[in-house]
Write a protein that holds these residues in place. Structure first.
Motif, PDB file in Angstrom:
ATOM      1  N   GLN A 152       0.837  -1.196   0.000  1.00 20.53           N
ATOM      2  CA  GLN A 152       0.000   0.000   0.000  1.00 20.53           C
ATOM      3  C   GLN A 152       0.875   1.252   0.000  1.00 20.53           C
ATOM      4  OE1 GLN A 152      -2.927   0.311   3.105  1.00 20.53           O
ATOM      5  NE2 GLN A 152      -3.778   2.175   2.257  1.00 20.53           N
ATOM      6  N   LEU A 162      -7.768   6.004 -11.013  1.00 18.91           N
ATOM      7  CA  LEU A 162      -7.344   4.740 -10.397  1.00 18.91           C
ATOM      8  C   LEU A 162      -8.048   4.514  -9.068  1.00 18.91           C
ATOM      9  CD1 LEU A 162      -3.533   4.763 -11.220  1.00 18.91           C
ATOM     10  CD2 LEU A 162      -5.221   3.126 -12.071  1.00 18.91           C
ATOM     11  N   ARG A 202     -11.631   3.597  -9.755  1.00 14.22           N
ATOM     12  CA  ARG A 202     -11.735   2.212 -10.247  1.00 14.22           C
ATOM     13  C   ARG A 202     -11.589   1.222  -9.097  1.00 14.22           C
ATOM     14  NH1 ARG A 202     -14.124  -1.256 -13.434  1.00 14.22           N
ATOM     15  NH2 ARG A 202     -12.755  -2.888 -14.175  1.00 14.22           N
ATOM     16  N   ALA A 203     -10.657   1.489  -8.203  1.00 13.65           N
ATOM     17  CA  ALA A 203     -10.466   0.610  -7.037  1.00 13.65           C
ATOM     18  C   ALA A 203     -11.744   0.550  -6.201  1.00 13.65           C
ATOM     19  CB  ALA A 203      -9.289   1.092  -6.198  1.00 13.65           C
ATOM     20  N   GLU A 242     -14.071  -2.656  -5.758  1.00  9.78           N
ATOM     21  CA  GLU A 242     -13.816  -3.040  -4.368  1.00  9.78           C
ATOM     22  C   GLU A 242     -12.513  -3.820  -4.207  1.00  9.78           C
ATOM     23  OE1 GLU A 242     -17.426  -4.985  -3.107  1.00  9.78           O
ATOM     24  OE2 GLU A 242     -18.475  -3.081  -2.940  1.00  9.78           O
ATOM     25  N   TYR A 243     -11.438  -3.263  -4.816  1.00  8.07           N
ATOM     26  CA  TYR A 243     -10.093  -3.830  -4.702  1.00  8.07           C
ATOM     27  C   TYR A 243      -9.220  -2.820  -3.980  1.00  8.07           C
ATOM     28  CZ  TYR A 243     -10.221  -7.894  -7.873  1.00  8.07           C
ATOM     29  OH  TYR A 243     -10.450  -9.102  -8.442  1.00  8.07           O
ATOM     30  N   ILE A 265      -6.229  -0.293  -3.495  1.00 11.08           N
ATOM     31  CA  ILE A 265      -5.601   0.578  -4.485  1.00 11.08           C
ATOM     32  C   ILE A 265      -4.280  -0.006  -4.992  1.00 11.08           C
ATOM     33  CG2 ILE A 265      -4.432   2.050  -2.789  1.00 11.08           C
ATOM     34  CD1 ILE A 265      -5.950   3.107  -6.220  1.00 11.08           C
ATOM     35  N   GLU A 266      -3.527  -0.684  -4.132  1.00  8.74           N
ATOM     36  CA  GLU A 266      -2.256  -1.254  -4.575  1.00  8.74           C
ATOM     37  C   GLU A 266      -2.465  -2.337  -5.635  1.00  8.74           C
ATOM     38  OE1 GLU A 266      -3.040  -3.117  -0.443  1.00  8.74           O
ATOM     39  OE2 GLU A 266      -3.305  -1.159  -1.390  1.00  8.74           O
ATOM     40  N   VAL A 313      -4.969  -2.371  -7.838  1.00  7.42           N
ATOM     41  CA  VAL A 313      -5.378  -1.697  -9.070  1.00  7.42           C
ATOM     42  C   VAL A 313      -4.171  -1.061  -9.762  1.00  7.42           C
ATOM     43  CG1 VAL A 313      -6.809   0.164 -10.015  1.00  7.42           C
ATOM     44  CG2 VAL A 313      -7.728  -1.365  -8.269  1.00  7.42           C
TER      45      VAL A 313
END
Length: 68
Positions: A11, A29, A32-33, A37-38, A40-41, A43
């Motif tokens: 992260q 980004l 989108r994350a 629901e992912y 950020i690292e 994505v």
């Protein structure tokens, strides 16, 4: 003893990368994350890996030049 290289972004690493990107890219980004629901690292890693290898989902399966 040599440290093992990580195959995934942390992260903290993702935050450093995001901090160097233009705002519109960083915002996209992050959005989108949240949308998928992912973390950020994940994505950021997927974005980089897919640039190098259209078939890759992350650094682990990334083979630069394949699938381009």
């Amino acid at each position: 003893m040599q440290a093992k290289l990580q195959e995934q972004l942390s992260q903290a690493d993702a935050e450093v990368i995001l901090g160097r990107l233009p705002e519109r890219i960083r915002v996209a980004l992050i959005a989108r994350a949240a949308e998928i629901e992912y973390p950020i690292e994940a994505v950021v890693e997927m974005a980089i890996a897919s640039f190098l290898d259209a078939e890759a989902l992350g650094f682990v399966d990334c083979k630069p030049g394949r699938g381009q």
